[in-house]
Design an enzyme around this catalytic site. Sequence first.
Site, PDB file in Angstrom:
ATOM      1  N   GLU A 177       0.826  -1.217   0.000  1.00 22.10           N
ATOM      2  CA  GLU A 177       0.000   0.000   0.000  1.00 22.10           C
ATOM      3  C   GLU A 177       0.861   1.269   0.000  1.00 22.10           C
ATOM      4  O   GLU A 177       1.179   1.812   1.055  1.00 22.10           O
ATOM      5  CB  GLU A 177      -0.944   0.031   1.203  1.00 22.10           C
ATOM      6  CG  GLU A 177      -1.868   1.253   1.189  1.00 22.10           C
ATOM      7  CD  GLU A 177      -2.739   1.375   2.425  1.00 22.10           C
ATOM      8  OE1 GLU A 177      -3.631   2.250   2.440  1.00 22.10           O
ATOM      9  OE2 GLU A 177      -2.531   0.609   3.386  1.00 22.10           O
ATOM     10  N   LYS A 214      -2.735  -2.133  -2.871  1.00 20.71           N
ATOM     11  CA  LYS A 214      -3.781  -1.245  -2.355  1.00 20.71           C
ATOM     12  C   LYS A 214      -3.370   0.179  -2.700  1.00 20.71           C
ATOM     13  O   LYS A 214      -2.372   0.694  -2.188  1.00 20.71           O
ATOM     14  CB  LYS A 214      -3.969  -1.422  -0.851  1.00 20.71           C
ATOM     15  CG  LYS A 214      -5.076  -0.530  -0.280  1.00 20.71           C
ATOM     16  CD  LYS A 214      -5.456  -0.917   1.141  1.00 20.71           C
ATOM     17  CE  LYS A 214      -6.515   0.029   1.705  1.00 20.71           C
ATOM     18  NZ  LYS A 214      -7.046  -0.396   3.012  1.00 20.71           N
TER      19      LYS A 214
END
Length: 297
Positions: A177, A214
């Site tokens: 992420e 993500k």
Amino acid sequence: MDKTQMAEQAAHKDGFIAALDQSGGSTPKALRLYGVEESEYANDEEMFGKIHEMRARIIKSPAFTGEKVMGAILFERTMDGEIDGVPTAEYLWNERSVVPFLKVDKGLADEADGVQLMKPMPELDHLLEHAVTKGIFGTKMRSVINAANPVGIAAVVAQQFDVGRQILGHGLMPIIEPEVTITIADKAEAEDILLAEITKQLDALAADKQVMLKLSLPEKANQYKSLCQHPRVMRVVALSGGYSREEANDKLSSNTGMIASFSRALTEGLSAKQSDADFDRTLAATIDGIFQASKAG
């Protein structure tokens, strides 16, 4: 807890990932939005007790099942806690058919080169071993990009993939992420640099390995379509990043192949003061909206 079934669901099932991983720094704000003031708890233990009650209420709500919620990201204390006497990850999979993930980062370092790397994680191997014993399928770790700085973005992505390989070594699926702050003026430029750096790292990944990604909802629709199709990627999920749920759903529906992994946008409109019927009705509508947006792309 069947990891093969979890992998099949994580890779292919319609749905989204619920981000229930608020940590120490973000917990007071999450509780405040949920209608629990700081005066209602005296210390960290009571605070974490309150947030666990909130998460358990969400997880036990009738609409929170694998039919629309593909997975859920847990905070370490939530993983070590229980729901109705059952360890949380076990409850998620066996009772709700939801794949359990674990947030593993320890927060952000100070900004340099327009980014915030992850703080060192010297205990990561120990945590990953513990997560395996708890039935966790995968992990999540967050860095932040605040400017279209090629040096900084390259450093963020390199660190994420280095740690990702460490996580893969424990048989867990890393969710990488590198969040791009949605308010920066050069967000689109940052996303172009980010796409190139992620692609470079994916191309260098061993042929028998995959990661999940993500990413912030991009300025340009389908910015990350090539990542959704990359053979080293199991799934690409989107964070809401401060957008309202309505705006986040709208943006998500324009991005083919991406599904949601929302936190604040998931709990928007929920309150500790609601009756169970109102709470369940509100959450069911929220889950359906995020589910439809995740399918729409």
